[in-house]
Design a protein around this motif. Structure first.
Motif, PDB file in Angstrom:
ATOM      1  N   MET A   1       1.488   5.413  -0.675  1.00  0.00           N
ATOM      2  CA  MET A   1       1.170   4.083  -0.178  1.00  0.00           C
ATOM      3  C   MET A   1       1.343   4.065   1.343  1.00  0.00           C
ATOM      4  O   MET A   1       2.300   4.596   1.872  1.00  0.00           O
ATOM      5  CB  MET A   1       2.080   3.049  -0.837  1.00  0.00           C
ATOM      6  N   ALA A   2       0.397   3.421   1.999  1.00  0.00           N
ATOM      7  CA  ALA A   2       0.418   3.358   3.453  1.00  0.00           C
ATOM      8  C   ALA A   2       1.468   2.354   3.936  1.00  0.00           C
ATOM      9  O   ALA A   2       1.687   1.326   3.317  1.00  0.00           O
ATOM     10  CB  ALA A   2      -0.951   2.949   3.970  1.00  0.00           C
ATOM     11  N   THR A   3       2.081   2.679   5.046  1.00  0.00           N
ATOM     12  CA  THR A   3       3.042   1.753   5.652  1.00  0.00           C
ATOM     13  C   THR A   3       2.276   0.650   6.378  1.00  0.00           C
ATOM     14  O   THR A   3       1.063   0.746   6.609  1.00  0.00           O
ATOM     15  CB  THR A   3       3.942   2.472   6.666  1.00  0.00           C
ATOM     16  N   ARG A   4       3.001  -0.375   6.777  1.00  0.00           N
ATOM     17  CA  ARG A   4       2.365  -1.473   7.517  1.00  0.00           C
ATOM     18  C   ARG A   4       1.714  -0.941   8.801  1.00  0.00           C
ATOM     19  O   ARG A   4       0.602  -1.332   9.145  1.00  0.00           O
ATOM     20  CB  ARG A   4       3.392  -2.553   7.853  1.00  0.00           C
ATOM     21  N   ALA A   5       2.409  -0.064   9.488  1.00  0.00           N
ATOM     22  CA  ALA A   5       1.872   0.505  10.736  1.00  0.00           C
ATOM     23  C   ALA A   5       0.597   1.308  10.470  1.00  0.00           C
ATOM     24  O   ALA A   5      -0.366   1.233  11.243  1.00  0.00           O
ATOM     25  CB  ALA A   5       2.920   1.383  11.409  1.00  0.00           C
ATOM     26  N   GLU A   6       0.577   2.057   9.387  1.00  0.00           N
ATOM     27  CA  GLU A   6      -0.618   2.834   9.039  1.00  0.00           C
ATOM     28  C   GLU A   6      -1.788   1.913   8.696  1.00  0.00           C
ATOM     29  O   GLU A   6      -2.920   2.152   9.125  1.00  0.00           O
ATOM     30  CB  GLU A   6      -0.327   3.756   7.860  1.00  0.00           C
ATOM     31  N   ARG A   7      -1.500   0.851   7.958  1.00  0.00           N
ATOM     32  CA  ARG A   7      -2.555  -0.106   7.614  1.00  0.00           C
ATOM     33  C   ARG A   7      -3.097  -0.771   8.872  1.00  0.00           C
ATOM     34  O   ARG A   7      -4.310  -0.926   9.038  1.00  0.00           O
ATOM     35  CB  ARG A   7      -2.034  -1.154   6.635  1.00  0.00           C
ATOM     36  N   TRP A  38      -5.949  -4.985   3.449  1.00  0.00           N
ATOM     37  CA  TRP A  38      -5.012  -4.660   4.531  1.00  0.00           C
ATOM     38  C   TRP A  38      -5.119  -5.685   5.650  1.00  0.00           C
ATOM     39  O   TRP A  38      -4.114  -6.130   6.178  1.00  0.00           O
ATOM     40  CB  TRP A  38      -5.276  -3.268   5.079  1.00  0.00           C
ATOM     41  N   ASP A  45       1.335 -11.458   6.869  1.00  0.00           N
ATOM     42  CA  ASP A  45       2.627 -10.986   7.366  1.00  0.00           C
ATOM     43  C   ASP A  45       2.886 -11.488   8.784  1.00  0.00           C
ATOM     44  O   ASP A  45       3.997 -11.884   9.107  1.00  0.00           O
ATOM     45  CB  ASP A  45       2.722  -9.466   7.339  1.00  0.00           C
TER      46      ASP A  45
END
Length: 50
Positions: A1-7, A38, A45
């Motif tokens: 699963m991608a992190t928030r930063a990656e998304r 995303w 968020d």
């Protein structure tokens, strides 16, 4: 699963590319709906952090 930063990075690259979600996502190896989700999640968020 991608992190928030990656998304966030993926969404930003999509915006800069000028491509449709479909074209960009398929070139990157994921589904267009992921990009939309995303982007939506980042907005939600961001709004809740204020």
């Amino acid at each position: 699963m991608a992190t928030r930063a990656e998304r966030a990075e993926r969404v930003e690259r999509w915006k800069r590319s000028g491509l449709s979600a479909e074209k960009f996502a398929r070139r990157q190896g994921y589904k267009p709906k992921q990009l939309y989700w995303w982007r939506w999640r980042l907005r939600v968020d961001g709004a809740s952090c204020r």
